[in-house]
Design a protein around this motif. Structure first.
Motif, short mmCIF file in Angstrom:
data_model
loop_
_atom_site.label_atom_id
_atom_site.label_comp_id
_atom_site.label_asym_id
_atom_site.label_seq_id
_atom_site.Cartn_x
_atom_site.Cartn_y
_atom_site.Cartn_z
N PHE A 133 -3.43 4.63 11.41
CA PHE A 133 -3.12 3.45 10.47
C PHE A 133 -2.21 3.90 9.38
O PHE A 133 -1.51 3.47 8.70
N VAL A 134 -2.64 4.99 8.67
CA VAL A 134 -2.15 5.55 7.43
C VAL A 134 -0.54 5.94 7.69
O VAL A 134 0.44 5.56 7.16
N THR A 135 -0.46 6.59 9.08
CA THR A 135 0.76 7.11 9.34
C THR A 135 2.02 5.74 9.52
O THR A 135 2.96 5.84 9.09
N GLY A 136 1.48 4.71 10.15
CA GLY A 136 2.13 3.61 10.44
C GLY A 136 2.54 3.11 9.09
O GLY A 136 3.73 2.52 9.07
N ALA A 137 1.78 2.98 8.32
CA ALA A 137 2.19 2.44 7.00
C ALA A 137 3.31 3.47 6.20
O ALA A 137 4.40 2.87 5.73
N LEU A 138 2.87 4.60 6.15
CA LEU A 138 3.81 5.59 5.65
C LEU A 138 5.17 5.64 6.34
O LEU A 138 6.32 5.73 5.82
#
Length: 247
Positions: A133-138
């Motif tokens: 999830f965090v990777t998708g945003a970053l």
């Protein structure tokens, strides 16, 4: 774009892909930093995603028998939601802020490359769900996340080929969603078709040549120079392209 800029970016794609063959990661980080010297973030990040998508597909094909699916499906589960959040954040940030974030992220990636030396604990499998999830945003905001993911994926029970192949799938999923996301918000990849057309084969050729030629280089002499150049590009993005213009 003029032919000189296209040639410059194609050359950058070739050499950064070749560099990845030597250092294992960092080529994509170097490429986005170089692209920002020619393109604004609003174009550099999606174009970089298209080039890296093709490059990662090639790596996955080569290592298709070494993929670690228990990690992959957990990582991909919430990534689309992260991409949606990242698109909202990206569109609300000024160019200077995005450049500063990318510069900070490059410096952070250089630091995290050293983190694995200080501990041997493996990331639990469940943790790859929030990481996705965090990777998708970053990935939508800073464009590159492979160096930090490389630290998280390295595990005592995985071979080097499994790590590289799994990271390749991460790259395919992340960049596919990135390209789709920017397409949905109206970015015109057709406007940069000639640039992408020349950068993709250059990146693939760089990977192939790098495995044969650059793998023989002495990393003890090469890595410090590579990291110094990357740090200099990051500082330029933070200080010159970011802070100086905001002030």
């Amino acid at each position: 774009m003029n032919p000189a800029d296209i040639a410059f970016l194609a050359g950058a794609a070739f050499f950064t892909s070749a560099l990845t063959a030597v250092v294992g990661a960092g080529g994509g980080t170097a490429l986005i930093a170089i692209m920002l010297q020619v393109l604004p973030p609003v174009a550099a990040i999606p174009v970089h995603g298209a080039v890296q998508l093709a490059s990662n597909i090639w790596r996955v094909i080569l290592l298709r028998d070494r993929l670690v699916w228990p990690i992959i499906w957990r990582f991909a589960l919430l990534m689309p939601a992260g991409v949606a959040l990242g698109l909202v954040l990206f569109q609300g940030l000024p160019t200077e802020a995005v450049q500063m974030l990318i510069g900070c992220f490059v410096l952070l990636s250089l630091f995290t490359r050293q983190m694995k030396r200080f501990h041997d604990r493996d990331l639990p499998l469940w943790a790859f769900v929030p990481v996705g999830f965090v990777t998708g945003a970053l990935n939508m905001v800073v464009g590159v996340i492979a160096p930090i993911l490389g630290v998280l994926v390295i595990r005592r029970d995985l071979s080097k080929e499994q790590v590289v192949g799994t990271l390749g799938v991460f790259g395919v999923v992340g960049n596919l969603l990135k390209v789709a996301g920017f397409t949905l918000v109206g970015f015109s990849f057709a406007a940069y078709a000639s640039t992408i057309f020349w950068m993709i084969p250059a990146a693939l050729a760089g990977t192939t040549v790098g495995q044969v030629a650059l793998s023989r280089m002495d990393e003890r002499h090469f890595l410090p120079i590579f990291r110094l150049v990357l740090a200099a590009l990051a500082l330029k993005l933070i200080v010159w392209d970011g802070l100086a213009r905001l002030i």
